[in-house]
Write a protein that holds these residues in place. Structure first.
Motif, PDB file in Angstrom:
ATOM      1  N   ARG A 144      -3.450  16.851  -2.596  1.00 19.18           N
ATOM      2  CA  ARG A 144      -4.065  15.704  -2.179  1.00 19.18           C
ATOM      3  C   ARG A 144      -4.189  14.785  -3.521  1.00 19.18           C
ATOM      4  O   ARG A 144      -4.848  15.386  -4.515  1.00 19.18           O
ATOM      5  CB  ARG A 144      -5.308  15.731  -1.920  1.00 19.18           C
ATOM      6  CG  ARG A 144      -5.965  14.156  -1.171  1.00 19.18           C
ATOM      7  CD  ARG A 144      -7.372  14.396  -1.416  1.00 19.18           C
ATOM      8  NE  ARG A 144      -7.895  15.008  -0.010  1.00 19.18           N
ATOM      9  CZ  ARG A 144      -8.288  14.804   0.945  1.00 19.18           C
ATOM     10  NH1 ARG A 144      -8.104  13.105   1.225  1.00 19.18           N
ATOM     11  NH2 ARG A 144      -8.509  15.060   2.154  1.00 19.18           N
ATOM     12  N   LEU A 145      -3.667  13.672  -3.699  1.00 20.45           N
ATOM     13  CA  LEU A 145      -3.801  12.916  -4.994  1.00 20.45           C
ATOM     14  C   LEU A 145      -4.870  12.500  -5.147  1.00 20.45           C
ATOM     15  O   LEU A 145      -5.767  12.140  -4.185  1.00 20.45           O
ATOM     16  CB  LEU A 145      -2.575  11.693  -4.974  1.00 20.45           C
ATOM     17  CG  LEU A 145      -2.948  10.652  -6.116  1.00 20.45           C
ATOM     18  CD1 LEU A 145      -2.059  11.473  -7.006  1.00 20.45           C
ATOM     19  CD2 LEU A 145      -2.210   9.321  -5.823  1.00 20.45           C
ATOM     20  N   GLY A 146      -5.365  12.687  -6.362  1.00 20.21           N
ATOM     21  CA  GLY A 146      -7.018  12.360  -6.552  1.00 20.21           C
ATOM     22  C   GLY A 146      -6.810  11.275  -7.645  1.00 20.21           C
ATOM     23  O   GLY A 146      -6.045  11.022  -8.421  1.00 20.21           O
ATOM     24  N   PRO A 147      -8.153  10.590  -8.121  1.00 20.87           N
ATOM     25  CA  PRO A 147      -8.314   9.726  -8.916  1.00 20.87           C
ATOM     26  C   PRO A 147      -7.756  10.397 -10.525  1.00 20.87           C
ATOM     27  O   PRO A 147      -7.904  11.629 -10.451  1.00 20.87           O
ATOM     28  CB  PRO A 147      -9.671   9.250  -9.124  1.00 20.87           C
ATOM     29  CG  PRO A 147     -10.147   9.613  -7.820  1.00 20.87           C
ATOM     30  CD  PRO A 147      -9.321  10.802  -7.295  1.00 20.87           C
ATOM     31  N   SER A 148      -7.311   9.704 -11.587  1.00 19.15           N
ATOM     32  CA  SER A 148      -6.748  10.477 -12.516  1.00 19.15           C
ATOM     33  C   SER A 148      -7.957  11.104 -13.192  1.00 19.15           C
ATOM     34  O   SER A 148      -7.607  11.990 -14.055  1.00 19.15           O
ATOM     35  CB  SER A 148      -6.384   9.370 -13.513  1.00 19.15           C
ATOM     36  OG  SER A 148      -7.120   8.521 -13.811  1.00 19.15           O
ATOM     37  N   ILE A 149      -9.048  10.751 -13.307  1.00 20.22           N
ATOM     38  CA  ILE A 149     -10.192  11.449 -13.973  1.00 20.22           C
ATOM     39  C   ILE A 149     -10.476  12.789 -13.342  1.00 20.22           C
ATOM     40  O   ILE A 149     -11.293  13.715 -14.091  1.00 20.22           O
ATOM     41  CB  ILE A 149     -11.595  10.683 -13.968  1.00 20.22           C
ATOM     42  CG1 ILE A 149     -11.805  10.189 -12.680  1.00 20.22           C
ATOM     43  CG2 ILE A 149     -11.464   9.603 -15.012  1.00 20.22           C
ATOM     44  CD1 ILE A 149     -13.457   9.826 -12.471  1.00 20.22           C
ATOM     45  N   ARG A 179      -1.254  10.574  -1.028  1.00 19.11           N
ATOM     46  CA  ARG A 179      -2.628  10.488  -0.814  1.00 19.11           C
ATOM     47  C   ARG A 179      -3.315  10.832   0.494  1.00 19.11           C
ATOM     48  O   ARG A 179      -2.133  11.219   1.461  1.00 19.11           O
ATOM     49  CB  ARG A 179      -2.729   8.726  -0.670  1.00 19.11           C
ATOM     50  CG  ARG A 179      -2.866   8.282  -2.057  1.00 19.11           C
ATOM     51  CD  ARG A 179      -2.803   6.665  -1.934  1.00 19.11           C
ATOM     52  NE  ARG A 179      -2.610   6.126  -3.128  1.00 19.11           N
ATOM     53  CZ  ARG A 179      -3.815   5.786  -3.811  1.00 19.11           C
ATOM     54  NH1 ARG A 179      -5.059   5.603  -3.274  1.00 19.11           N
ATOM     55  NH2 ARG A 179      -3.700   5.204  -5.010  1.00 19.11           N
ATOM     56  N   LYS A 182     -10.250  16.659 -12.104  1.00 20.59           N
ATOM     57  CA  LYS A 182      -9.367  17.714 -12.665  1.00 20.59           C
ATOM     58  C   LYS A 182      -9.280  18.770 -11.516  1.00 20.59           C
ATOM     59  O   LYS A 182      -8.236  19.562 -11.661  1.00 20.59           O
ATOM     60  CB  LYS A 182     -10.117  18.459 -13.597  1.00 20.59           C
ATOM     61  CG  LYS A 182     -10.217  17.571 -15.060  1.00 20.59           C
ATOM     62  CD  LYS A 182     -10.702  18.302 -16.324  1.00 20.59           C
ATOM     63  CE  LYS A 182     -12.037  17.963 -16.731  1.00 20.59           C
ATOM     64  NZ  LYS A 182     -12.692  18.602 -17.526  1.00 20.59           N
ATOM     65  N   VAL A 183      -9.882  18.676 -10.480  1.00 17.91           N
ATOM     66  CA  VAL A 183      -9.724  19.529  -9.302  1.00 17.91           C
ATOM     67  C   VAL A 183      -9.112  18.973  -8.009  1.00 17.91           C
ATOM     68  O   VAL A 183      -9.471  17.673  -7.579  1.00 17.91           O
ATOM     69  CB  VAL A 183     -11.210  20.033  -9.075  1.00 17.91           C
ATOM     70  CG1 VAL A 183     -11.210  21.254  -7.883  1.00 17.91           C
ATOM     71  CG2 VAL A 183     -11.808  20.556 -10.105  1.00 17.91           C
ATOM     72  N   TYR A 184      -8.011  19.481  -7.573  1.00 13.52           N
ATOM     73  CA  TYR A 184      -7.345  18.988  -6.557  1.00 13.52           C
ATOM     74  C   TYR A 184      -7.368  20.037  -5.300  1.00 13.52           C
ATOM     75  O   TYR A 184      -7.674  21.204  -5.464  1.00 13.52           O
ATOM     76  CB  TYR A 184      -5.876  18.796  -7.034  1.00 13.52           C
ATOM     77  CG  TYR A 184      -5.574  17.740  -8.024  1.00 13.52           C
ATOM     78  CD1 TYR A 184      -6.089  17.587  -9.012  1.00 13.52           C
ATOM     79  CD2 TYR A 184      -4.910  16.495  -7.423  1.00 13.52           C
ATOM     80  CE1 TYR A 184      -6.042  16.419  -9.944  1.00 13.52           C
ATOM     81  CE2 TYR A 184      -4.679  15.494  -8.231  1.00 13.52           C
ATOM     82  CZ  TYR A 184      -5.191  15.296  -9.479  1.00 13.52           C
ATOM     83  OH  TYR A 184      -5.068  14.317 -10.357  1.00 13.52           O
TER      84      TYR A 184
END
Lengths: 145, 210
Positions: free
Chosen positions: A36-41, A145, A43-45
């Motif tokens: 799952r794509l996360g916001p750039s800030i 996403r 660090k955990v996916y």
């Protein structure tokens, strides 16, 4: 003509198969893998896939997951008990014979901790699943996403 | 007593009884439970109209956010934290879709309040939430201020792991809360959240209490 078709098939096999969503090793098949794509800030996916054990009598255990792009990868289970969200760290996951085990949203998932470089939509992340019986399966996990 | 006085008294009694009935009717409507379809039973939890204690948080633009900001509009709120890789992104995605798909009253406010303010600064919340939605406003602030609203709402949460080294997860209550335009809690909707179910539950509650 036949040669051409054959060549095309071989090329298709060589170039397309490694990035296809399905990975097979003996009796174990990994399907629907994605991160799952996360916001750039962030660090955990979270990562998801389905493990299919096609063996009629052999059971496996998923013992660990590795990826060069993350400091560590853990297996977690999101459980919702009386409305409370809890994350349980799973040491191993049993894959019984002839069974399908799903890692999916709000359930079992990979917790991929501390990315080492920026991750973007469309990236394909190589990940290795470590099973019992000294089996390991390399998969490609597309980021979406 | 003259005929006129008797008639006058009778009218007064009628009016008093009438007004009393109306007031009773209005107030007893509050007590009548919300009629909900079978599939939403055990999903929507009604509560007596409850005002929040005085609180002062900071929104993701760095502005103060207090009880007054709940007045005059419906508010839909969810608690979580940005280092949550699975449940929070799923729920925020659902909340964003719900905010677009359903016909909420104008100005309805959608909130995401962190239960991990040490890591979730307003700036971080801004960047995090802009990834999921243009609608959802982030709230952070002192942990003590977050607890002022978390406690009466029953938003239980705990930290698991090494808080000092940043390597921890937050277990937390996953409900979505609905506040009326007087800032009073009306219902909460239990996790897990799905677009259709959450949207229907919120609209049903809003239409009932409006």
């Amino acid at each position: 003509m036949t040669k051409k078709i054959l060549l095309t098939l071989v090329l298709f096999w060589v170039f397309v198969f490694p990035v296809a969503a399905t990975s097979v090793k003996n009796d174990l098949m990994i399907d629907d893998a994605w991160i799952r794509l996360g916001p750039s800030i962030v660090k955990v996916y979270a990562g998801y896939f389905t493990i299919i054990n096609k063996s009629p009598n052999e059971s496996f255990q998923l013992l660990g997951v590795e990826s060069d792009l993350f400091e560590k990868v853990e297996m977690h289970n999101t459980s919702i008990i009386d409305g409370m969200m809890r994350m349980e760290h799973l040491r191993h996951v049993d894959i019984p014979p002839n069974a399908k085990v799903e890692f999916s949203t709000s359930g079992k998932h990979l917790m991929m901790i501390n990315k080492k470089k920026p991750i973007q939509e469309g990236d394909v992340i190589p990940v290795t699943l470590l099973f019992s019986h000294n089996q390991s399966v390399d998969i490609s996990m597309p980021v979406r996403r | 007593m003259s005929e006129l006085a008797r008639k006058g008294l009778f009218s007064v009694v009628l009016i008093v009884v009438g007004v009393g009935l109306i007031v009773f009717g209005l107030s007893s409507r509050e007590l009548e439970p919300l009629k909900m379809p079978e599939h939403l039973k055990g999903v929507i939890v009604e509560s007596p109209a409850m005002e929040l204690p005085e609180f002062s948080l900071i929104d993701y633009n760095g502005k103060a956010f207090t009880n007054a900001d709940l007045n005059g509009r419906w508010t839909v709120a969810f608690f979580g934290y940005t280092n949550c890789p699975d449940f929070c992104p799923t729920s925020l995605g659902v909340m964003d879709k719900v905010s677009q798909k359903f016909d909420f009253p104008e100005d309805t406010l959608f909130l995401f309040a962190t239960v991990d303010p040490a890591r979730d600064t307003p700036e971080k919340l801004k960047e995090y939430l802009s990834f999921f939605s243009e609608e959802i406003v982030g709230l952070s602030g002192d942990k003590s201020q977050i607890d002022i609203i978390a406690e009466p709402l029953g938003v239980i949460y705990d930290y698991e792991g090494d808080v000092a080294s940043d390597d921890y997860i937050v277990n937390h209550f996953g409900a979505v809360y609905l506040f009326d335009p007087k800032g009073r809690l009306r219902t909460h909707i239990l996790a897990p959240h799905e677009v259709e179910r959450l949207g229907e539950a919120l609209m049903l509650s809003i239409n009932y209490y409006d």
